[in-house]
Write a protein that holds these residues in place. Structure first.
Motif, short mmCIF file in Angstrom:
data_model
loop_
_atom_site.label_atom_id
_atom_site.label_comp_id
_atom_site.label_asym_id
_atom_site.label_seq_id
_atom_site.Cartn_x
_atom_site.Cartn_y
_atom_site.Cartn_z
N LEU A 1 0.97 -1.02 -0.10
CA LEU A 1 0.00 0.03 -0.10
C LEU A 1 0.81 1.26 0.06
O LEU A 1 1.78 1.29 0.79
N ILE A 2 0.45 2.21 -0.83
CA ILE A 2 1.10 3.59 -0.87
C ILE A 2 -0.08 4.51 -0.55
O ILE A 2 -1.05 4.51 -0.98
N TYR A 3 0.47 5.56 0.18
CA TYR A 3 -0.51 6.62 0.21
C TYR A 3 0.24 8.23 0.09
O TYR A 3 1.42 8.13 0.56
N ALA A 4 -0.70 9.13 -0.39
CA ALA A 4 0.15 10.38 -0.55
C ALA A 4 -0.81 11.55 -0.54
O ALA A 4 -1.94 11.45 -1.29
N GLY A 5 -0.86 12.37 0.43
CA GLY A 5 -1.55 13.93 0.06
C GLY A 5 -1.13 14.38 -1.24
O GLY A 5 0.14 14.61 -1.36
N ALA A 6 -1.83 15.03 -1.87
CA ALA A 6 -1.41 15.62 -3.15
C ALA A 6 -0.92 16.82 -2.89
O ALA A 6 -0.25 17.27 -4.13
N GLN A 7 -0.78 17.54 -2.05
CA GLN A 7 -0.39 18.98 -1.88
C GLN A 7 1.06 19.36 -2.19
O GLN A 7 1.64 20.48 -1.72
N LYS A 8 1.81 18.33 -2.43
CA LYS A 8 3.11 18.63 -2.55
C LYS A 8 3.82 18.46 -4.25
O LYS A 8 4.12 19.32 -4.64
N ASN A 9 3.30 17.24 -4.59
CA ASN A 9 3.91 16.86 -6.05
C ASN A 9 2.74 16.49 -6.83
O ASN A 9 3.07 16.42 -7.97
N LEU A 10 1.52 16.38 -6.33
CA LEU A 10 0.47 16.06 -7.32
C LEU A 10 -0.50 16.88 -7.73
O LEU A 10 -1.44 16.88 -8.73
N GLY A 11 -0.76 17.88 -6.86
CA GLY A 11 -1.75 18.87 -6.82
C GLY A 11 -1.87 19.90 -5.81
O GLY A 11 -1.08 19.98 -4.87
N PRO A 12 -3.50 20.37 -5.74
CA PRO A 12 -3.54 21.10 -4.38
C PRO A 12 -3.93 20.11 -3.25
O PRO A 12 -3.99 18.67 -3.46
N SER A 13 -4.26 20.54 -2.02
CA SER A 13 -4.84 19.88 -1.05
C SER A 13 -6.01 19.58 -1.05
O SER A 13 -6.93 20.06 -1.78
N GLY A 14 -6.49 18.59 -0.54
CA GLY A 14 -7.79 18.13 -0.60
C GLY A 14 -8.19 16.84 -0.96
O GLY A 14 -9.20 16.08 -0.78
N VAL A 15 -7.34 16.11 -1.69
CA VAL A 15 -7.43 14.85 -2.35
C VAL A 15 -5.97 14.14 -1.79
O VAL A 15 -4.84 14.62 -1.79
N THR A 16 -6.28 12.77 -1.37
CA THR A 16 -5.14 11.70 -1.12
C THR A 16 -5.22 10.68 -2.03
O THR A 16 -6.35 10.01 -2.08
N VAL A 17 -4.24 10.40 -2.62
CA VAL A 17 -3.95 9.14 -3.49
C VAL A 17 -3.53 7.90 -2.50
O VAL A 17 -2.85 7.92 -1.83
N VAL A 18 -4.41 6.85 -2.73
CA VAL A 18 -4.14 5.51 -2.05
C VAL A 18 -3.91 4.64 -3.22
O VAL A 18 -4.90 4.47 -3.96
N VAL A 19 -2.71 3.56 -3.18
CA VAL A 19 -2.72 2.56 -4.04
C VAL A 19 -2.51 1.51 -3.15
O VAL A 19 -1.51 1.35 -2.38
N ILE A 20 -3.46 0.32 -3.55
CA ILE A 20 -3.42 -0.63 -2.64
C ILE A 20 -3.47 -2.08 -3.44
O ILE A 20 -4.18 -2.14 -4.30
#
Length: 359
Positions: free
Chosen positions: A189-208
């Motif tokens: 499992l990988i998780y990442a808040g978007a607000q640094k490299n993926l986009g604005p704050s508000g969405v979190t990506v989870v890969v499981i």
């Protein structure tokens, strides 16, 4: 308008091309007569945005079909709770490698939900070094091993990822996701808040990995069960539609640059410029992280006195630089150089550092 030279740790800089594209589509997306944040998340237009973002994320990071890609809310901090809620197994231990404040917080939440232990820690060395794999204690009867791949406060990063484990590897990649290629098969499992490299704050990506979904129990609250979102393409409830739309634009921008390998090359160049400015300053600047653990995303350094640091930050601000103050737990300075920070801005910062040290 003069754009800031933005080195904020997060929320962080977004690609200027993405902001301009969003500006063009601000009042109307496609031919809908509506802005993205006005349209129904059940509409075919939004489903296209959502599905395209997931497909592009899979493509850029080479994520195979036996993994789910989820767009959630609550930031990485909610994942500190959701991971143990869903992945802890009866009678088994969840192991955590401590490399900074965020891994400490993740461990604290896990201990509330079951048995969780420290597998290795860099705390005794002021989190200047990532523990070597040989220092991770033997993991027996474990639910998973949790690491934080990049540590924004201390400026350290994992460069040798644990592999071939007998238990799933869980990684908080909030601050270095998509900065370099990944071997996804090493992770459960990988998780990442978007607000640094993926986009604005508000969405979190989870890969499981899909087979881990079987660990989730029916007694879990609906919204804290990974199966809920996996079974509805992350559209079980109203998603952060604007954040997902901007995530899609960032992914398109990354692809236009040549993908993750190209981003890694640029990131290595940016980090090299700043670390050279530190190392060649004859001791005027002191890097916090040990050389072998240095981060490509967050360059942390100190000056000899608080007064000198104060003057440095004041003069940097007057020159248009923002976000350079170090975290209060470390002090000094920190330059966050995520994917969207232009190479030219890093070069300007390095030049300012050299001029300041000479003066």
């Amino acid at each position: 308008m003069k754009r800031a030279l933005n080195f904020n740790a997060g929320p962080a800089a977004l690609p200027e091309a993405v902001l301009k594209r969003a500006e063009k589509e601000w009042l109307e997306y496609g031919d809908t007569g509506m802005a993205v944040m006005e349209m129904s998340h059940r509409s075919k237009e939004y489903e296209y945005i959502n599905n395209t973002a997931q497909q592009m994320f899979r493509k850029l990071l080479s994520i195979p079909e036996d993994y789910e890609v989820l767009f959630l809310q609550g930031g990485a901090s909610l994942q500190f709770t959701m991971v143990p809620m869903n992945l802890m197994e009866e009678g088994k231990t969840a192991y955590y490698v401590l490399t900074g404040s965020w891994s400490e917080k993740a461990l604290k939440e896990a201990k509330k939900l079951g048995k969780a232990e420290i597998a290795a820690s860099g705390k005794e060395n002021q989190y200047k070094t990532i523990p070597s794999l040989s220092n991770i204690k033997p993991l027996t009867e474990g639910s998973y091993l949790h690491i934080t791949t990049n540590n924004t406060i201390y400026g350290t990063q994992w460069h040798d990822i644990p592999a071939g484990l007998d238990l799933p590897l869980v990684a908080d990649m909030s601050s270095d996701i998509m900065s370099r290629p990944l071997e996804i098969s090493n992770y459960g499992l990988i998780y990442a808040g978007a607000q640094k490299n993926l986009g604005p704050s508000g969405v979190t990506v989870v890969v499981i990995k899909k087979d881990l979904l079987a660990r989730s129990k029916d007694s879990l609250p609906t919204m804290l069960d990974y199966r809920t979102q996996a079974g509805s393409a992350s559209l079980y409830n109203t998603p952060p539609t604007l954040a997902v739309y901007l995530l899609k634009l960032v992914l398109e921008w990354a692809e236009s640059l040549g993908g993750v390998k190209s981003l890694e090359k640029i990131n290595q160049e940016k980090a090299g410029i700043l670390y050279s400015a530190i190392d060649e300053s004859d001791g005027f600047y002191h890097g916090h992280a040990d050389h072998g653990s240095r981060s490509m995303m967050n360059v942390t350094f100190t000056l000899d006195t608080e007064e000198t640091t104060k003057v440095f930050l004041e003069e940097a601000k007057a020159r248009g630089f923002t976000g350079l103050a170090g975290h209060r737990s470390v002090g000094g300075c920190r330059a966050s150089i995520y994917n969207a920070v232009p190479l030219e801005h890093v070069e300007q910062l390095a030049q300012f550092m050299k001029e300041f040290s000479k003066r």
